[in-house]
Motif scaffolding. Sequence first.
Motif, PDB file in Angstrom:
ATOM      1  N   PHE A 236      20.969  33.510  52.219  1.00  0.00           N
ATOM      2  CA  PHE A 236      20.970  32.468  53.252  1.00  0.00           C
ATOM      3  C   PHE A 236      22.254  32.592  54.070  1.00  0.00           C
ATOM      4  O   PHE A 236      23.357  32.496  53.532  1.00  0.00           O
ATOM      5  N   SER A 237      22.110  32.816  55.358  1.00  0.00           N
ATOM      6  CA  SER A 237      23.255  32.868  56.276  1.00  0.00           C
ATOM      7  C   SER A 237      23.059  31.844  57.375  1.00  0.00           C
ATOM      8  O   SER A 237      21.939  31.655  57.862  1.00  0.00           O
ATOM      9  N   MET A 238      24.135  31.193  57.760  1.00  0.00           N
ATOM     10  CA  MET A 238      24.062  30.204  58.826  1.00  0.00           C
ATOM     11  C   MET A 238      25.059  30.538  59.919  1.00  0.00           C
ATOM     12  O   MET A 238      26.162  30.996  59.667  1.00  0.00           O
ATOM     13  N   LEU A 239      24.620  30.308  61.160  1.00  0.00           N
ATOM     14  CA  LEU A 239      25.458  30.553  62.322  1.00  0.00           C
ATOM     15  C   LEU A 239      26.349  29.330  62.543  1.00  0.00           C
ATOM     16  O   LEU A 239      25.872  28.191  62.538  1.00  0.00           O
ATOM     17  N   LEU A 240      27.627  29.576  62.728  1.00  0.00           N
ATOM     18  CA  LEU A 240      28.601  28.511  62.928  1.00  0.00           C
ATOM     19  C   LEU A 240      29.268  28.671  64.287  1.00  0.00           C
ATOM     20  O   LEU A 240      29.391  29.782  64.812  1.00  0.00           O
ATOM     21  N   VAL A 241      29.692  27.558  64.856  1.00  0.00           N
ATOM     22  CA  VAL A 241      30.405  27.596  66.130  1.00  0.00           C
ATOM     23  C   VAL A 241      31.565  26.616  66.057  1.00  0.00           C
ATOM     24  O   VAL A 241      31.463  25.562  65.422  1.00  0.00           O
ATOM     25  N   ARG A 242      32.667  26.969  66.685  1.00  0.00           N
ATOM     26  CA  ARG A 242      33.859  26.112  66.673  1.00  0.00           C
ATOM     27  C   ARG A 242      33.819  25.182  67.879  1.00  0.00           C
ATOM     28  O   ARG A 242      33.629  25.624  69.011  1.00  0.00           O
ATOM     29  N   VAL A 243      33.955  23.896  67.638  1.00  0.00           N
ATOM     30  CA  VAL A 243      33.924  22.903  68.708  1.00  0.00           C
ATOM     31  C   VAL A 243      35.178  22.034  68.644  1.00  0.00           C
ATOM     32  O   VAL A 243      35.828  21.927  67.602  1.00  0.00           O
ATOM     33  N   SER A 244      35.497  21.418  69.761  1.00  0.00           N
ATOM     34  CA  SER A 244      36.685  20.568  69.819  1.00  0.00           C
ATOM     35  C   SER A 244      36.396  19.146  69.351  1.00  0.00           C
ATOM     36  O   SER A 244      37.309  18.406  68.995  1.00  0.00           O
ATOM     37  N   ASP A 245      35.107  18.767  69.348  1.00  0.00           N
ATOM     38  CA  ASP A 245      34.745  17.410  68.945  1.00  0.00           C
ATOM     39  C   ASP A 245      33.475  17.466  68.090  1.00  0.00           C
ATOM     40  O   ASP A 245      32.377  17.676  68.599  1.00  0.00           O
ATOM     41  N   SER A 246      33.638  17.297  66.795  1.00  0.00           N
ATOM     42  CA  SER A 246      32.506  17.434  65.869  1.00  0.00           C
ATOM     43  C   SER A 246      31.940  16.093  65.427  1.00  0.00           C
ATOM     44  O   SER A 246      31.183  16.026  64.463  1.00  0.00           O
ATOM     45  N   ARG A 247      32.260  15.023  66.143  1.00  0.00           N
ATOM     46  CA  ARG A 247      31.862  13.692  65.680  1.00  0.00           C
ATOM     47  C   ARG A 247      30.348  13.515  65.545  1.00  0.00           C
ATOM     48  O   ARG A 247      29.886  12.680  64.780  1.00  0.00           O
ATOM     49  N   ARG A 248      29.564  14.285  66.297  1.00  0.00           N
ATOM     50  CA  ARG A 248      28.105  14.181  66.189  1.00  0.00           C
ATOM     51  C   ARG A 248      27.544  15.012  65.046  1.00  0.00           C
ATOM     52  O   ARG A 248      26.383  14.836  64.661  1.00  0.00           O
ATOM     53  N   TYR A 249      28.344  15.928  64.510  1.00  0.00           N
ATOM     54  CA  TYR A 249      27.778  16.937  63.632  1.00  0.00           C
ATOM     55  C   TYR A 249      28.324  16.942  62.209  1.00  0.00           C
ATOM     56  O   TYR A 249      27.581  17.209  61.259  1.00  0.00           O
ATOM     57  N   GLY A 250      29.590  16.698  62.026  1.00  0.00           N
ATOM     58  CA  GLY A 250      30.219  16.946  60.745  1.00  0.00           C
ATOM     59  C   GLY A 250      30.740  18.377  60.703  1.00  0.00           C
ATOM     60  O   GLY A 250      30.290  19.239  61.466  1.00  0.00           O
ATOM     61  N   LEU A 251      31.704  18.624  59.840  1.00  0.00           N
ATOM     62  CA  LEU A 251      32.366  19.930  59.784  1.00  0.00           C
ATOM     63  C   LEU A 251      31.878  20.766  58.602  1.00  0.00           C
ATOM     64  O   LEU A 251      31.516  20.231  57.553  1.00  0.00           O
ATOM     65  N   VAL A 252      31.886  22.084  58.809  1.00  0.00           N
ATOM     66  CA  VAL A 252      31.538  23.034  57.760  1.00  0.00           C
ATOM     67  C   VAL A 252      32.822  23.680  57.260  1.00  0.00           C
ATOM     68  O   VAL A 252      33.640  24.141  58.054  1.00  0.00           O
ATOM     69  N   GLN A 253      33.008  23.717  55.937  1.00  0.00           N
ATOM     70  CA  GLN A 253      34.171  24.363  55.337  1.00  0.00           C
ATOM     71  C   GLN A 253      33.796  25.772  54.885  1.00  0.00           C
ATOM     72  O   GLN A 253      32.715  25.992  54.334  1.00  0.00           O
ATOM     73  N   MET A 254      34.697  26.727  55.128  1.00  0.00           N
ATOM     74  CA  MET A 254      34.411  28.119  54.796  1.00  0.00           C
ATOM     75  C   MET A 254      35.685  28.789  54.311  1.00  0.00           C
ATOM     76  O   MET A 254      36.781  28.512  54.820  1.00  0.00           O
ATOM     77  N   ASN A 255      35.572  29.688  53.328  1.00  0.00           N
ATOM     78  CA  ASN A 255      36.745  30.393  52.827  1.00  0.00           C
ATOM     79  C   ASN A 255      36.957  31.712  53.562  1.00  0.00           C
ATOM     80  O   ASN A 255      36.212  32.042  54.490  1.00  0.00           O
ATOM     81  N   ASP A 256      37.957  32.479  53.137  1.00  0.00           N
ATOM     82  CA  ASP A 256      38.309  33.725  53.816  1.00  0.00           C
ATOM     83  C   ASP A 256      37.268  34.822  53.632  1.00  0.00           C
ATOM     84  O   ASP A 256      37.307  35.848  54.321  1.00  0.00           O
ATOM     85  N   LEU A 257      36.346  34.620  52.700  1.00  0.00           N
ATOM     86  CA  LEU A 257      35.279  35.598  52.469  1.00  0.00           C
ATOM     87  C   LEU A 257      34.016  35.244  53.254  1.00  0.00           C
ATOM     88  O   LEU A 257      32.960  35.817  53.026  1.00  0.00           O
ATOM     89  N   GLN A 258      34.130  34.307  54.183  1.00  0.00           N
ATOM     90  CA  GLN A 258      33.007  33.839  54.998  1.00  0.00           C
ATOM     91  C   GLN A 258      31.907  33.190  54.165  1.00  0.00           C
ATOM     92  O   GLN A 258      30.724  33.257  54.507  1.00  0.00           O
ATOM     93  N   GLN A 259      32.314  32.582  53.074  1.00  0.00           N
ATOM     94  CA  GLN A 259      31.371  31.832  52.244  1.00  0.00           C
ATOM     95  C   GLN A 259      31.532  30.346  52.533  1.00  0.00           C
ATOM     96  O   GLN A 259      32.651  29.828  52.535  1.00  0.00           O
ATOM     97  N   VAL A 260      30.417  29.664  52.812  1.00  0.00           N
ATOM     98  CA  VAL A 260      30.459  28.221  53.036  1.00  0.00           C
ATOM     99  C   VAL A 260      30.769  27.538  51.711  1.00  0.00           C
ATOM    100  O   VAL A 260      30.120  27.807  50.692  1.00  0.00           O
ATOM    101  N   THR A 261      31.766  26.677  51.724  1.00  0.00           N
ATOM    102  CA  THR A 261      32.201  26.027  50.485  1.00  0.00           C
ATOM    103  C   THR A 261      31.896  24.533  50.442  1.00  0.00           C
ATOM    104  O   THR A 261      31.953  23.921  49.375  1.00  0.00           O
ATOM    105  N   GLY A 262      31.595  23.925  51.583  1.00  0.00           N
ATOM    106  CA  GLY A 262      31.304  22.498  51.576  1.00  0.00           C
ATOM    107  C   GLY A 262      31.169  21.933  52.970  1.00  0.00           C
ATOM    108  O   GLY A 262      31.273  22.651  53.971  1.00  0.00           O
TER     109      GLY A 262
END
Length: 233
Positions: free
Chosen positions: A133-159
Amino acid sequence: MRELRNLSCLVLCGGQGTRLRGVIPDKPKSLAEVNGHPFLFFLLEQISSFGCSEVTLCTGYMGEKIEERVGQQYGRLKIRYSHESVPLGTAGAVKAAIDKVGSGAILVLNGDSYIEYDLKKFFQAHRLSSTSFSMLLVRVSDSRRYGLVQMNDLQQVTGFLEKPTDKIGSYGLINAGTYLIERNVVEAFPPQIPLSMETNIIPTLVSSRVHGFVSGGRFIDIGTPASYLEASE
């Protein structure tokens, strides 16, 4: 790239779009016009530009209008339909369309958002990650509508972090609503019940590795009246 030509693509167009009813009361939100064109057409053009040959549109609310507008062919793309008679959610709609899937990996897109990315690089990163399972992520300046994705240096989503209540601290990565999912993962979804990809599926997969691929391209979301009006810009 031969694998992309044979890649099964699902576009989720079944949402009721309740927040847009005051702006587009007579059509599903994937047909909302942006600069004179249905928003869905921009997604189909993008998929075609990747070299894919076939797309399944997962429809629900006003699904007949999508079928009337798009038909069975869009340019060189063959169009199929998977229609839900009751709302199944983003993951439930993918499960319901599994019989339309011919490839091992499946490209899944939300029908109300658009992001610029390189599918070839996304697909290669998915394969190299050896994850299902891979998900596409994008960096935004205002995430209030979405919530944030946490990721480590190995490009693994952690939370995931809940939606910030103010703009301070809301800069970061969000889920862009585009996924590469191996067929066996979808086959394990419970059938014929409403399921959300974001709340019911992805959090349960984090422990078994969800790969995050960051795109630097523009992100457009027409889910609210404000974002829809901004889309033409």
